[in-house]
Design an enzyme around this catalytic site. Structure first.
Site, PDB file in Angstrom:
ATOM      1  N   GLU A   1       6.783  -3.879   5.299  1.00 41.20           N
ATOM      2  CA  GLU A   1       5.999  -4.043   4.140  1.00 41.20           C
ATOM      3  C   GLU A   1       6.743  -4.843   3.033  1.00 41.20           C
ATOM      4  O   GLU A   1       6.877  -4.869   1.884  1.00 41.20           O
ATOM      5  CB  GLU A   1       5.386  -2.857   3.294  1.00 41.20           C
TER       6      GLU A   1
ATOM      7  N   GLU B   1       1.180   2.858   9.887  1.00 38.56           N
ATOM      8  CA  GLU B   1       0.827   3.863   8.845  1.00 38.56           C
ATOM      9  C   GLU B   1      -0.681   3.448   8.470  1.00 38.56           C
ATOM     10  O   GLU B   1      -1.251   2.584   8.517  1.00 38.56           O
ATOM     11  CB  GLU B   1       1.445   3.221   7.402  1.00 38.56           C
TER      12      GLU B   1
HETATM   13  C1  BGP Z   1       3.347   2.567   2.032  1.00 42.60           C
HETATM   14  C2  BGP Z   1       4.905   2.825   2.254  1.00 42.60           C
HETATM   15  C3  BGP Z   1       5.143   3.902   2.385  1.00 42.60           C
HETATM   16  C4  BGP Z   1       4.480   5.175   1.727  1.00 42.60           C
HETATM   17  C5  BGP Z   1       3.143   4.891   1.561  1.00 42.60           C
HETATM   18  C6  BGP Z   1       2.159   5.670   0.508  1.00 42.60           C
HETATM   19  O1  BGP Z   1       3.087   1.304   1.286  1.00 42.60           O
HETATM   20  O2  BGP Z   1       5.164   1.882   3.325  1.00 42.60           O
HETATM   21  O3  BGP Z   1       6.565   4.041   2.062  1.00 42.60           O
HETATM   22  O4  BGP Z   1       4.919   5.494   0.387  1.00 42.60           O
HETATM   23  O5  BGP Z   1       2.717   3.258   1.261  1.00 42.60           O
HETATM   24  O6  BGP Z   1       2.014   5.338  -0.545  1.00 42.60           O
HETATM   25  P1  BGP Z   1       2.540   6.148  -1.952  1.00 42.60           P
HETATM   26  O7  BGP Z   1       3.722   6.764  -1.330  1.00 42.60           O
HETATM   27  O8  BGP Z   1       2.868   5.113  -3.057  1.00 42.60           O
HETATM   28  O9  BGP Z   1       1.368   6.779  -2.435  1.00 42.60           O
END
Ligand code: BGP
Length: 463
Positions: free
Chosen positions: A166, A367
């Site tokens: 990302e 993801e």
């Molecule tokens: C994505 C990232 C992850 C993870 C996930 C969940 O954008 O790649 O690292 O953190 O989001 O988001 P958050 O942890 O902000 O709830």
């Protein structure tokens, strides 16, 4: 209806080094380590990345648990600050080398394909302080050196790589909307960092090819959070707002990754606004010649855009927001814990977009997931969290993914964020995402209902 997925489909989950390992035996600091050490109050309940989910110590048990819930593939990242002692010479920490070797070997021993990413927002603070991080071309060279070192050490066993996770979030976090240290608001710097991140990725890919990693069956990717931009209406103004949003937040990395060049319309717009990046023909050529073999796509929520209704606030100088506003669609489904819209059909739209506009390049969902606060409240009498909402969330997304695959999109896997509840950048342990729960007091881990369910899905290659 039965949904069967292609043979050898990846049923897996993803985490990152900084969010799972803990800082044990790690001397160098990334920007989050540094930020936490200086301003712990910026993190939910004052919890930083020091312990995380203790993966540094418990990787063996953790990987065994992943195996037991049917994961056949697992992504994590190598922390630049754990592996490399001296960023200029690329001298390594033996402890870092041993740790990542052990993790990779443990995955293979358990028949889990390791997918290794090289950067998950974790810029070494030293490189920010000395060179302004991703604003600097020198840092792109240092990143390529680090990548080369990682390929030398691990590519005999790791066949699937990613350069960045990302990268757009680096711009959003560090340079636009203040989620990440150093919380700058500067659109022009963001534009330069966008170019440099693309360049750094291409330089790492060039090392991969120069070393012949492809010839030994290796493949390299970039992981992008593709958030389809839906316009509020079909008016020309809204369509244009959504299209510019799409160019700035998706295509700025997607087009160079797959085609080796930036969208021309975006380049024109940035030139007209006087904020275009500095680049040389040689650098453009490196980006042009070093594209990815496959894509990882993170998908959580769509973005909805409308033409600006309020005048753009120029006090912070140029920002991409000059061209659109966020559209808060009435009636949308929302995950109230995280505040993110739930819109599974976007996964189908992404799969069509990749098929039709990006050469049907192989890709996987790297993801997807649902962060929920207070999951303890869903424990049954045996102490298992009954996360039916997560099972439903995954199924709804898989149904649309299946349709995209049926219609010819070249998707080869689905990874949940995340195998074991892990630390989050700003929210720490507020929202839990895992198939496996983590008790922060004693670091014990228990499989949730979704983990047992996923095992059956993986065994049946569908549901
Ligand atoms: C994505 C990232 C992850 C993870 C996930 C969940 O954008 O790649 O690292 O953190 O989001 O988001 P958050 O942890 O902000 O709830």
């Amino acid at each position: 209806m039965k949904y069967t997925f292609p043979n050898n489909f990846w049923w897996g989950a993803a985490t990152s080094g900084p969010q799972s390992e803990g800082r044990f035996n790690k001397v160098n600091k990334n920007i989050f380590d540094y930020w936490f050490d200086n301003e712990p109050e910026k993190f939910h309940n004052g919890i930083g990345p020091n312990v995380a989910s203790n993966f540094y110590h418990s990787y063996k048990e953790d990987i065994a648990m992943m195996k037991s819930i049917g994961l056949n593939s697992f992504r994590t990242s190598i922390q630049w600050t754990r592996l490399i002692k001296d960023f200029e010479t690329c001298e390594v920490y033996e402890d870092g080398v041993n740790f990542y070797n052990s993790v990779i070997n443990e995955c293979i021993k358990n028949d889990i394909i390791p997918v290794i990413n090289l950067n998950h927002f974790d810029l070494p603070i030293e490189l920010y302080e000395k060179y302004n991080g991703w604003e600097s071309k020198h840092v792109t060279d240092l990143f390529a050196k680090f990548a080369k070192k990682a390929f030398e050490l691990f590519s005999d066993r790791v066949k699937y790589w990613a350069t960045f996770n990302e990268p757009i979030v680096v711009l959003e976090g560090q340079y636009l909307y203040k989620h990440h240290y150093p919380q700058i608001v500067d659109g022009k710097k963001a534009v330069q960092a966008a170019y440099n991140l693309n360049l750094a990725s291409a330089k790492a890919i060039r090392e991969f090819r120069n070393m012949g990693c492809n010839k030994e069956g290796g493949k390299i990717s970039i992981i992008l959070n593709l958030t389809p931009s839906y316009p509020r209406s079909n008016s020309n103004e809204d369509l244009r707002a959504a299209s510019i949003r799409d160019m700035f937040f998706n295509r700025i990395f997607l087009d160079p990754a797959v085609y080796g060049k930036f969208p021309e319309e975006l380049v024109e717009l940035l030139k007209n606004d006087g904020v275009i990046w500095e680049s040389t023909e040689e650098e453009d050529r490196i980006i042009n010649e070093n594209t990815v073999d496959f894509l990882g796509v993170n998908y959580y929520q769509p973005s909805r855009a409308k033409a600006r209704e309020e005048a753009f606030d120029e006090s912070n100088g140029w920002m991409p927001d000059k061209y659109f506003e966020f559209y808060d669609m009435p009636g949308k489904k929302i995950n109230t814990h995280r505040g993110w819209e739930i819109y599974p059909k976007a996964i189908y739209d992404i799969s069509k977009n990749i098929k039709e506009n990006y050469n049907n390049i192989p890709w996987y969902i790297s993801e997807n997931g649902m962060g929920v606060e207070g999951e303890e409240g869903f424990k049954n009498s045996e102490g298992i969290i009954e996360d039916n909402y997560r099972i439903e969330f995954i199924m709804d997304h898989l149904v649309w993914l299946h349709k995209g695959i049926e219609e010819g999109s070249n998707c080869f896997g689905y990874h949940l964020w995340t195998p074991i509840d892990c630390w989050s950048w700003n929210n720490s342990y507020k929202n839990r995402y895992g198939f496996i729960s983590l008790n922060l007091d004693d670091q014990s881990k228990i499989i949730k209902k979704s983990g047992y369910w996923f095992k059956i899905v993986s065994d049946n290659n569908g549901f």
